[in-house]
Design an enzyme around this catalytic site. Sequence first.
Site, PDB file in Angstrom:
ATOM      1  N   LYS A   8       0.857  -1.202   0.000  1.00 17.69           N
ATOM      2  CA  LYS A   8       0.000   0.000   0.000  1.00 17.69           C
ATOM      3  C   LYS A   8       0.885   1.240   0.000  1.00 17.69           C
ATOM      4  O   LYS A   8       2.062   1.179   0.390  1.00 17.69           O
ATOM      5  CB  LYS A   8      -0.912   0.036   1.234  1.00 17.69           C
ATOM      6  CG  LYS A   8      -0.205   0.036   2.609  1.00 17.69           C
ATOM      7  CD  LYS A   8       0.323   1.377   3.094  1.00 17.69           C
ATOM      8  CE  LYS A   8       1.042   1.269   4.434  1.00 17.69           C
ATOM      9  NZ  LYS A   8       1.827   2.459   4.798  1.00 17.69           N
ATOM     10  N   PRO A  85       9.864  -4.055   0.070  1.00 21.47           N
ATOM     11  CA  PRO A  85      10.956  -3.802   1.013  1.00 21.47           C
ATOM     12  C   PRO A  85      10.438  -3.560   2.435  1.00 21.47           C
ATOM     13  O   PRO A  85       9.423  -2.895   2.614  1.00 21.47           O
ATOM     14  CB  PRO A  85      11.626  -2.537   0.472  1.00 21.47           C
ATOM     15  CG  PRO A  85      10.954  -2.178  -0.783  1.00 21.47           C
ATOM     16  CD  PRO A  85       9.757  -3.049  -0.988  1.00 21.47           C
ATOM     17  N   GLY A  88       9.859   0.269   4.574  1.00 19.83           N
ATOM     18  CA  GLY A  88       9.682   1.202   3.463  1.00 19.83           C
ATOM     19  C   GLY A  88       8.384   1.987   3.519  1.00 19.83           C
ATOM     20  O   GLY A  88       8.105   2.769   2.619  1.00 19.83           O
ATOM     21  N   GLY A  89       7.549   1.737   4.538  1.00 17.26           N
ATOM     22  CA  GLY A  89       6.257   2.427   4.594  1.00 17.26           C
ATOM     23  C   GLY A  89       5.265   1.885   3.579  1.00 17.26           C
ATOM     24  O   GLY A  89       4.298   2.553   3.212  1.00 17.26           O
ATOM     25  N   GLY A  92       4.281  -4.087   3.809  1.00 14.48           N
ATOM     26  CA  GLY A  92       4.487  -5.468   3.358  1.00 14.48           C
ATOM     27  C   GLY A  92       4.197  -6.500   4.428  1.00 14.48           C
ATOM     28  O   GLY A  92       3.448  -7.460   4.200  1.00 14.48           O
ATOM     29  N   GLY A  93       4.749  -6.308   5.618  1.00 13.45           N
ATOM     30  CA  GLY A  93       4.531  -7.257   6.719  1.00 13.45           C
ATOM     31  C   GLY A  93       3.059  -7.306   7.116  1.00 13.45           C
ATOM     32  O   GLY A  93       2.523  -8.376   7.436  1.00 13.45           O
ATOM     33  N   SER A  94       2.398  -6.167   7.063  1.00 12.33           N
ATOM     34  CA  SER A  94       0.977  -6.100   7.423  1.00 12.33           C
ATOM     35  C   SER A  94       0.120  -6.800   6.381  1.00 12.33           C
ATOM     36  O   SER A  94      -0.838  -7.502   6.715  1.00 12.33           O
ATOM     37  CB  SER A  94       0.533  -4.639   7.538  1.00 12.33           C
ATOM     38  OG  SER A  94       1.304  -3.980   8.513  1.00 12.33           O
ATOM     39  N   ASP A 127      -1.401  -1.042  10.447  1.00 10.74           N
ATOM     40  CA  ASP A 127      -1.736  -1.088   9.018  1.00 10.74           C
ATOM     41  C   ASP A 127      -2.496  -2.355   8.634  1.00 10.74           C
ATOM     42  O   ASP A 127      -3.014  -2.444   7.526  1.00 10.74           O
ATOM     43  CB  ASP A 127      -0.457  -1.059   8.165  1.00 10.74           C
ATOM     44  CG  ASP A 127       0.221   0.296   8.180  1.00 10.74           C
ATOM     45  OD1 ASP A 127      -0.449   1.290   8.525  1.00 10.74           O
ATOM     46  OD2 ASP A 127       1.420   0.344   7.846  1.00 10.74           O
TER      47      ASP A 127
END
Length: 297
Positions: A8, A85, A88-89, A92-94, A127
């Site tokens: 996102k 990445p 990176g904001g 991705g993990g979320s 997130d």
Amino acid sequence: MRVRCPAKINLDLHVGPLREDGFHPLRTWMVTVGLYDHLNFRPADRFSLTCDDPAIPTDSKNLVWRVANVLGREDVSIHIEKQIPAGGGLGGGSSDAAFTFLALNHFWQLDFDREFMCQASAELGSDVPFFFHLPSAICEGRGEVITPVRPPLCGWAVLLLPKIAMPTPAVFRRFDELVGGADFASRPQKPREARSSDAMSLLASLINDLEPAAFDLRPDLAELRQSAEALVGRPVRMSGSGSTLFTLFDNPMPAIAAATKCQDGLGIRCLPVPLAVYARGIPPDDPPGEGNEAPRD
Ligand code: C5P
């Protein structure tokens, strides 16, 4: 089962003063972008989690591990192919966590309701709830109060991906020191017209309250933004707490040209990506259509 999990960006991010629980009230417009992690789920005798990126932890520090652990069954192996990445904001993990929840719900036929999973996952990370409401939503509270909205009319972004991992808590702490967020309550909600404007008008209206804090911590990121704006001749914004920078386009060809120009001129990875994409791979939720993009205003 193979699941495609999108990243996102925060088009807009307004932040209020620090709450007693250590979080900040947010009002952010998030939209998915066409950069993906992939999750592979296989039946197994005992639980395992692996990742093709050795820098990503595969123990309880990984949100995928924590979702699987909370669900309490052992008979699955999960492999993450990482493209988004970390730090990176880009969430991705979320995204991986939300789609692990949805995928295991299907895989183990747990029959949880989507809204239940959304709320249950909120404490894993601010997130995570957004990823149950793709592809475009206003997120408030700590991030868990979600109002789905139509995606912006402009359909393309260029992501600038410097090799900088921003520590989110440190960015919020510097925000408290520098900005504080006192005018948060009086700020107007993003009007509906913003979603219908072209890329340039929309860019001009976007604010990320964490930019001063992130740029104070990493002046090289501020310099990169300035150089990128000069190269592409349009505003460049930061996503979340950084370090990803982005700009918007109405059409794909100028986005591809700008990404090439930035990559050559700045020496960092730059990607042209469609906005407002969906996840894929968890039946029966895949929306129809090859383009797999959301309706726009
Ligand atoms: O929820 P998440 O794990 O993404 O938050 C990481 C850190 O970012 C929190 O510990 C907090 O310091 C900060 N944060 C915040 N307010 C939010 C979201 C995150 O202060 N709404």
